[in-house]
Scaffold this active site. Structure first.
Site, PDB file in Angstrom:
ATOM      1  CD  GLU A  69      41.362  37.669  43.305  1.00 45.88           C
ATOM      2  OE1 GLU A  69      41.738  38.813  43.612  1.00 45.88           O
ATOM      3  OE2 GLU A  69      42.094  36.666  43.373  1.00 45.88           O
ATOM      4  CG  HIS A 128      51.889  41.782  42.668  1.00 45.87           C
ATOM      5  ND1 HIS A 128      52.779  40.765  42.462  1.00 45.87           N
ATOM      6  CD2 HIS A 128      50.656  41.225  42.505  1.00 45.87           C
ATOM      7  CE1 HIS A 128      52.116  39.649  42.190  1.00 45.87           C
ATOM      8  NE2 HIS A 128      50.832  39.895  42.213  1.00 45.87           N
ATOM      9  CG  ASP A 162      63.701  46.368  71.023  1.00 43.56           C
ATOM     10  OD1 ASP A 162      63.204  47.185  70.214  1.00 43.56           O
ATOM     11  OD2 ASP A 162      63.712  46.537  72.255  1.00 43.56           O
ATOM     12  CG  HIS A 164      45.639  32.212  43.036  1.00 36.09           C
ATOM     13  ND1 HIS A 164      45.202  32.205  44.334  1.00 36.09           N
ATOM     14  CD2 HIS A 164      45.499  33.492  42.607  1.00 36.09           C
ATOM     15  CE1 HIS A 164      44.840  33.432  44.685  1.00 36.09           C
ATOM     16  NE2 HIS A 164      44.993  34.248  43.656  1.00 36.09           N
ATOM     17  CE1 TYR A 180      44.885  44.487  35.744  1.00 39.58           C
ATOM     18  CE2 TYR A 180      45.185  42.652  34.215  1.00 39.58           C
ATOM     19  CZ  TYR A 180      44.809  43.124  35.457  1.00 39.58           C
ATOM     20  OH  TYR A 180      44.348  42.247  36.412  1.00 39.58           O
ATOM     21  CG  HIS A 216      46.837  38.293  35.776  1.00 38.60           C
ATOM     22  ND1 HIS A 216      45.647  37.652  36.011  1.00 38.60           N
ATOM     23  CD2 HIS A 216      46.546  39.612  35.722  1.00 38.60           C
ATOM     24  CE1 HIS A 216      44.677  38.546  36.114  1.00 38.60           C
ATOM     25  NE2 HIS A 216      45.191  39.749  35.923  1.00 38.60           N
ATOM     26  CG  ASP A 274      43.935  41.760  44.578  1.00 36.30           C
ATOM     27  OD1 ASP A 274      43.494  41.076  45.520  1.00 36.30           O
ATOM     28  OD2 ASP A 274      44.573  41.271  43.624  1.00 36.30           O
ATOM     29  CD  GLU A 302      43.385  36.526  40.625  1.00 37.20           C
ATOM     30  OE1 GLU A 302      43.743  37.716  40.685  1.00 37.20           O
ATOM     31  OE2 GLU A 302      43.821  35.637  41.378  1.00 37.20           O
ATOM     32  NE  ARG A 326      43.596  41.487  40.205  1.00 43.87           N
ATOM     33  CZ  ARG A 326      44.532  42.419  40.158  1.00 43.87           C
ATOM     34  NH1 ARG A 326      45.027  42.821  39.003  1.00 43.87           N
ATOM     35  NH2 ARG A 326      44.998  42.979  41.268  1.00 43.87           N
ATOM     36  CG  HIS A 358      49.345  33.130  45.172  1.00 46.98           C
ATOM     37  ND1 HIS A 358      50.334  34.042  44.968  1.00 46.98           N
ATOM     38  CD2 HIS A 358      48.206  33.723  44.745  1.00 46.98           C
ATOM     39  CE1 HIS A 358      49.813  35.150  44.441  1.00 46.98           C
ATOM     40  NE2 HIS A 358      48.526  34.977  44.301  1.00 46.98           N
ATOM     41  CG  ASP A 395      42.893  36.867  46.277  1.00 44.95           C
ATOM     42  OD1 ASP A 395      42.836  38.094  46.119  1.00 44.95           O
ATOM     43  OD2 ASP A 395      43.671  36.134  45.624  1.00 44.95           O
TER      44      ASP A 395
HETATM   45 MN   LIG Z   1      44.139  36.383  43.629  1.00 41.62          MN
END
Ligand SMILES: [Mn+2]
Length: 432
Positions: free
Chosen positions: A402, A237, A38, A348, A382, A344, A254, A378, A400, A355, A265
């Site tokens: 960003e 991710h 619940d 965005h 890799y 990638h 990130d 960003e 990365r 996004h 972000d």
């Molecule tokens: Mn991003």
């Protein structure tokens, strides 16, 4: 309500002006989602609903006709409110949120049939499948009442693009909130950078992020925090965040908070022990150069794709210079030879959703940037831990960088200003 009430009223009016005569728009906030037993996940309304209402309670419906904007919501109920908290109720919806009319949710089935009977078109978000089913059921009910004189609607229109185009251009109120969100996240990243030590777990840095977010009034991250050390940074991710961080590893964070519904972000990549190895520094310098080249392209009139192309050129050239790719930069870009290292896009839209809503192309062409748009920039590199095509020193490094960038008439404005980005600045901050 994060913005003045009149902002939301103006948005609803602007939407109203874009629908056909004798038509109805229906949007849904959404319902509580069970976590287990619940217990529910914290409720957060659909971003387009939030954009048009500022209303944060669950189980509400926004109905816009050519004349009025109407909210159907959970009514005041002292015993329910004792357990589950305050409700604005019907009167609150009108007085504090500026709807022309409000009704308890229980009256929706009857009132919606009156509104849909003989209407020209029904507008909604087609992605909301539960609402689509409800609209279909209402239509069927009207079909079954045809002999009593009812006329079921026959035209159903997806209003997603219309709302998304509105959401894409941020007004001054939204920009102020987004900069505040961005700056809370900047502080969170700084804290994590200063707290990092060899032997800590990734989640210990995540704790620094969440602590700073919450303490600053941003109660939740805008998306799942990524704290990825070593080769985990190559999993785009990665959210396990449970590994022990080793000396000589980089850690990629990130993470960005959500404030008043708006996302930030940020990605930072830094050495766990405070000192870049020469291989890490060489790759990092390329990503940073790519980001700078990309940010320069975030300007009024440039095409959306320009900043990605600028980053891609620097990254590919850098890979050639370091010997990870062999050949001529243009043909390596044409053949997508960079893809094992950069898989990638460079950014965005950013707004209520991380996004965010909005088309990237108009008539098949990358769209021109306009003042008030916000993008992330960003770039990354890799190198898979098992990439035996490259020298061993590069393997397992993921980087990365960003930032969140607002398009203005005076060029790019970095909402996430104040982060340590240069290698020397990161090492100096971590040495403190
Ligand atoms: Mn991003």
């Amino acid at each position: 309500m994060p913005l003045p009430m009149t902002c939301y009223q103006e948005r609803r009016t602007k939407l109203q002006q874009q629908i056909a005569q004798n038509s109805v728009v229906i949007l849904r906030a959404g319902s509580l989602c069970t976590r287990n037993s619940d217990c529910y996940y914290e409720f957060r309304p659909h971003s387009s609903f939030l954009y048009l209402t500022g209303y944060k309670e669950s189980d509400a419906y926004l109905v816009i006709t050519n004349q009025e904007s109407i909210l159907f919501n959970l009514p005041k109920d002292p015993s329910k409110e004792l357990w589950d908290g305050f409700r604005h109720g019907v009167d609150g919806a009108v007085q504090q949120f500026g709807f022309d009319l409000a009704f308890p949710l229980t009256q929706l089935p009857q009132k919606i049939l009156d509104l849909l009977d003989s209407c020209h078109a029904v507008y909604s978000l087609f992605e909301d499948q539960e609402l689509q089913q409800q609209i279909h059921a209402w239509q069927q009910t009207l079909v079954s009442k045809q002999r009593q004189g009812a006329k079921a609607p026959t035209k159903f229109i997806d209003i997603t693009d219309t709302i998304n185009e509105m959401r894409l251009i941020k007004d001054t109120h939204e920009i102020a909130i987004m900069e505040q969100a961005a700056q809370i996240s900047v502080e969170a990243h700084k804290q994590a950078m200063m707290a990092a030590k060899v032997g800590m777990h990734e989640y210990e840095l995540e704790a620094e992020l969440n602590y700073t977010f919450m303490k600053s009034g941003a109660r939740t991250p805008a998306y799942n925090n990524i704290v990825a050390s070593g080769k985990n940074a190559c999993v785009l991710h990665y959210i396990e965040n449970d590994k022990k961080m080793q000396a000589d590893d980089l850690v990629l964070i990130d993470a960005g908070c959500e404030l008043d519904g708006y996302a930030s972000d940020i990605t930072c990549t830094f050495p766990v022990n405070g000192k870049f190895t020469s291989a890490q520094a060489a790759l990092y310098a390329i990503v940073l150069e790519a980001q700078k080249a990309a940010i320069e392209q975030v300007k009024v009139g440039a095409q959306y794709v320009n900043f990605h192309d600028a980053a891609l050129r620097v990254l590919t050239k850098g890979l050639v210079d370091l010997g990870l790719l062999q050949g001529e930069v243009d043909s390596l870009i044409d053949s997508k030879a960079y893809q094992p290292f950069y898989m990638h896009n460079t950014g965005h839209w950013l707004g209520l959703d991380v996004h965010d809503a909005g088309a990237y192309k108009l008539d098949g062409q990358s769209r021109p940037l306009q003042a008030g748009m916000v993008v992330t920039v960003e770039p990354g590199l890799y190198v898979a831990h098992d990439n035996y095509d490259v020298d061993e020193q590069w393997r397992g490094i993921g980087i990365r960088i960003e930032d969140d960038v607002l398009v203005t008439e005076n060029g790019p404005y970095i909402l996430t200003h104040g982060l340590a980005r240069e290698i020397a600045d990161i090492e100096a901050l971590m040495a403190r």
